[in-house]
Design a protein around this motif. Structure first.
Motif, mmCIF file in Angstrom:
data_model
loop_
_atom_site.group_PDB
_atom_site.id
_atom_site.type_symbol
_atom_site.label_atom_id
_atom_site.label_comp_id
_atom_site.label_asym_id
_atom_site.label_seq_id
_atom_site.Cartn_x
_atom_site.Cartn_y
_atom_site.Cartn_z
ATOM 1 N N PHE A 328 0.927 -1.982 -3.811
ATOM 2 C CA PHE A 328 0.141 -2.206 -4.608
ATOM 3 C C PHE A 328 -1.125 -3.469 -3.595
ATOM 4 N N VAL A 329 -0.888 -3.413 -2.804
ATOM 5 C CA VAL A 329 -2.771 -3.446 -2.242
ATOM 6 C C VAL A 329 -3.528 -2.546 -2.323
ATOM 7 N N GLY A 330 -2.855 -1.508 -1.787
ATOM 8 C CA GLY A 330 -3.983 -0.849 -1.637
ATOM 9 C C GLY A 330 -4.944 -0.243 -3.035
ATOM 10 N N CYS A 331 -3.562 -0.181 -4.070
ATOM 11 C CA CYS A 331 -3.809 0.026 -5.687
ATOM 12 C C CYS A 331 -4.697 -1.472 -6.001
ATOM 13 N N VAL A 332 -4.577 -2.340 -5.008
ATOM 14 C CA VAL A 332 -5.860 -3.396 -6.037
ATOM 15 C C VAL A 332 -7.168 -3.083 -5.906
ATOM 16 N N ILE A 333 -7.143 -2.700 -4.046
ATOM 17 C CA ILE A 333 -8.387 -2.561 -3.259
ATOM 18 C C ILE A 333 -9.502 -2.031 -4.084
ATOM 19 N N VAL A 334 -8.172 -0.903 -4.236
ATOM 20 C CA VAL A 334 -9.307 0.503 -4.770
ATOM 21 C C VAL A 334 -9.911 0.338 -6.431
ATOM 22 N N LEU A 335 -8.815 -0.611 -7.390
ATOM 23 C CA LEU A 335 -9.372 -1.125 -9.093
ATOM 24 C C LEU A 335 -10.398 -1.869 -8.278
#
Length: 422
Positions: A328-335
Motif C-alpha cells: 500500500f505504501v508503494g502504491c501511495v508513493i507512486v500515485l
C-alpha cells in the motif's frame, strides 16, 4: 485570450518560481517520469525473471532515451512546429490506415506496424497528434455555435474511428476524454461537453436498461435547451444526436468489439462468473494487490508476480505487481508522484504564453490523468479491462517515447513562460 484560460493565467503569475532556473535537465517534469520508469523496470524484471528474455532493460534504456529526447525538445519553441502539425496529423492517419492492411495482430487486436527492427503502435502517436491538431483548431476560434464544433470534432472523429475498429477501445476512450477537456479549456459551455460525454451513458443504457432512455434523452434535450440561445433548435439537435447514438450502439457493439472485449466490459461487475476466462485477470490482479499488505513482499519478491499468475502483467497490469511487491505504501508513493506530475502540467498550462500552448499542455495532462485513473481502477477491480497502459510504467516503447515527447513539449512551454516572466 480565452476567459477560462486567462483567469487561470492571472492566478499563475502569482505563483513562486521553482527550481527550473537551476537547470531543466533536473526538472520535476523530467525526473518524476524517469523515476517511474526505473521503478517499473525492476517490476518488469520481477515479472519476467530471466535476464535474457526480460524486457526490463529495454524499458529502462527507452526511458533514458525519452528523457534526453524530451530535454532536447524543450529547447524548440512550439511556434516553430505549428506548420508541421497538420502534416504530422495526416501521417498519423495514414499509419492508422496501414494497420488494416499490414498490421500485426496480437491477442486478437491489430494495432502494430512492423518496421523491421521494431514494431510501432500508431494509436499511441495518434493521441499526441490529436492534441496538437485540436489545439491548433481551437486556438483560432471560440466555440459559440454548433457550427463551430464541426471542425474540432472532425479532427478527433477520424482517428477515433480508425482506432476503435482495430479494435482499441482504451485509446478511443482517451481521445473522447482529451477532446472534452480541451473543449472545456477553450471556453466551450460545460453543458455542451456533458451532452457529448453523456453519449457513453446513452450507449450503456441502451444495452442494459433501454426503457430508461424515455427519461434520459429528454433530459439531454432540456440540458441543450437551457444552455443555448437557439433553444428549440439546440434541443432538437441534442435529442436527435443521442437517438442516433442509441441507434448505432448495437452496431458498434456487434461489429466494433471483439468477443473478449465484450466479456471484459461485462465481467468486471462479477468476474467470478468466468474465473478462468474473462474474469481471470481481474481476480488475480486483486489477489496480488491484496497480498502485498502495507509494505509489500519486497522488490523482486512477489510470489504471484514471479510465477506469472497474471497474463501480460508487464504491460496493462504493472500496477498489480507494484501493489504486491511494494504494498500500500508503494502504491501511495507512486500515485503521489503521478499527482505531482499532473499538478505541474496543469500549472504549466495556466502560465503558458498563448492559448495554443496552454491547450497543448492541458491536453497532455488530461491524457495522462485519464490513463492513470482507468488503469488503476482496472487493476483493483473498479473498472473493466480496457487495455489502457499506465503512463511511464507499462511496457511499450512507442507509448513510452511518445509520453516523453509530450513531456518535452510541456517543458518547452514552461521554459518560455518562465523566461517571459523573469
Amino acid at each position: 485570450m480565452f476567459k477560462r484560460i486567462s483567469l487561470l493565467n492571472n492566478r499563475g503569475f502569482l505563483q513562486k518560481k521553482d527550481n527550473f532556473n537551476r537547470g531543466f535537465l533536473f526538472s520535476p517534469l523530467l525526473i518524476v517520469p524517469l523515476f517511474l520508469v526505473i521503478i517499473s523496470g525492476f517490476l518488469i524484471k520481477s515479472i519476467q525473471g530471466d535476464f535474457l528474455v526480460s524486457n526490463y532493460l529495454a524499458h529502462i534504456l527507452t526511458g533514458f532515451l525519452g528523457y534526453f529526447l524530451a530535454f532536447f525538445i524543450s529547447y524548440i519553441p512550439l511556434e516553430r512546429l505549428r506548420k508541421y502539425v497538420v502534416p504530422f496529423y495526416f501521417c498519423t492517419l495514414i499509419s492508422l490506415l496501414l494497420i488494416y492492411f499490414f498490421g500485426i495482430s496480437v491477442s486478437g487486436a491489430q494495432r502494430w506496424l512492423n518496421l523491421g527492427i521494431f514494431s510501432f503502435q500508431p494509436s499511441e502517436v495518434a493521441k499526441l497528434s490529436s492534441v496538437l491538431t485540436l489545439a491548433l483548431v481551437l486556438d483560432k476560434k471560440i466555440i459559440q455555435t454548433i457550427r463551430d464544433l464541426v471542425l474540432p470534432l472532425l479532427v478527433v472523429v477520424i482517428p477515433w474511428l480508425l482506432i476503435f475498429f482495430q479494435p482499441d477501445l482504451g485509446t478511443s476512450l482517451v481521445l473522447i476524454v482529451l477532446t472534452g477537456v480541451m473543449l472545456y479549456w477553450s471556453q466551450m459551455p460545460i453543458e455542451w461537453i456533458l451532452i457529448l460525454v453523456f453519449c457513453i451513458i446513452t450507449s450503456i443504457l441502451y444495452l442494459t436498461l433501454p426503457n430508461l432512455l424515455i427519461f434520459w434523452i429528454p433530459a439531454i434535450g432540456y440540458l441543450a435547451y437551457r444552455s443555448s440561445k437557439k433553444k428549440i433548435i439546440s434541443s432538437a439537435l441534442a435529442i436527435s444526436f443521442h437517438l442516433l447514438v442509441a441507434k448505432f450502439t448495437p452496431i458498434l457493439w456487434q461489429y466494433g468489439l471483439k468477443e473478449y472485449q465484450k466479456d471484459r466490459l461485462v465481467l468486471f461487475l462479477d468476474p467470478s462468473r468466468d474465473p478462468l476466462g474473462g474474469g481471470y485477470h481481474l481476480i488475480q490482479s486483486k489477489i496480488a494487490i491484496g497480498s502485498g499488505g502495507l509494505f509489500g513482499t519486497g522488490l523482486l519478491q512477489g510470489k504471484l508476480t514471479n510465477l506469472q499468475f497474471i497474463p501480460e502483467q508487464h504491460t496493462d497490469f504493472i500496477f498489480s505487481a507494484l501493489g504486491e511487491e511494494l504494498g500500500f505504501v508503494g502504491c501511495v508513493i507512486v500515485l503521489f508522484l503521478f499527482f505531482f506530475l499532473i499538478k505541474k502540467l496543469i500549472n504549466t498550462a495556466t502560465i503558458a504564453r498563448t492559448n495554443y500552448e496552454s491547450l497543448i499542455v492541458i491536453g497532455i495532462a488530461s491524457t495522462f490523468l485519464f490513463q492513470i485513473i482507468i488503469n488503476v481502477f482496472m487493476t483493483i477491480g473498479l473498472g473493466p479491462v480496457t487495455g489502457i497502459p499506465l503512463p511511464f510504467m507499462s511496457y511499450g516503447r512507442t507509448s513510452l517515447v511518445t509520453n516523453f515527447i509530450s513531456i518535452g513539449f510541456a517543458l518547452s512551454i514552461l521554459k518560455r513562460s518562465r523566461s517571459l516572466r523573469s
